[in-house]
Design an enzyme around this catalytic site. Sequence first.
Site, PDB file in Angstrom:
ATOM      1  N   PRO A   1       0.794  -1.234   0.000  1.00 18.26           N
ATOM      2  CA  PRO A   1       0.000   0.000   0.000  1.00 18.26           C
ATOM      3  C   PRO A   1       0.828   1.288   0.000  1.00 18.26           C
ATOM      4  CG  PRO A   1       0.052  -0.932   2.192  1.00 18.26           C
ATOM      5  CD  PRO A   1       0.769  -1.907   1.298  1.00 18.26           C
ATOM      6  N   CYS A   2       1.497   1.532  -1.114  1.00 16.98           N
ATOM      7  CA  CYS A   2       2.332   2.734  -1.230  1.00 16.98           C
ATOM      8  C   CYS A   2       1.509   4.009  -1.157  1.00 16.98           C
ATOM      9  CB  CYS A   2       3.176   2.677  -2.502  1.00 16.98           C
ATOM     10  SG  CYS A   2       2.235   2.417  -4.010  1.00 16.98           S
TER      11      CYS A   2
END
Length: 168
Positions: A136-137
């Site tokens: 989950p950048c």
Amino acid sequence: MTIYYTTYPWKLTDLYLAATRTGLCKIGFARNQSMNDFLATINSRHAVQFEKNEKAFASLKAKLDQYFLGEKTEFDEPLDLPDGTDFQKRVWDKIRGIKYGHTKTYKQIAHEIGNAKAVRAVGTANGANPVPIVIPCHRVIGSNGKLGGYGGGLDVKDALLRLEGAVL
């Protein structure tokens, strides 16, 4: 090597999914590229053949459905990310540990990997994340609280954080 691929429809942009027999290797945003361009980025690094395969992604698609309904908070998909450097993989591991609905700054990630001066390198590694959403950048933001960049577009990053209830 065979790379399996498919498309996942989402209201903001379709997602392109690619995987090997070992695990998920790439997610792309249809708004930025065609499927052919997406596959070409994989083929340019490896001599592969591609096979469209819906069944290979049934589990991931179900998890994405749950995620976009706000019911799934983390992904435990096996990954196959041979192209990341050791540094990138350390950053991606830290990012994967950011909990649903929370954010961290690039600076916090740099501290966590033991190199406080590597803030820009963390940003570069974050931008090179081959499997956004699963790693989950979008949960990594600037120290000033601003969103910064995102491969799918800032509106997508904002939508993902709002979906998760992250306070910005």
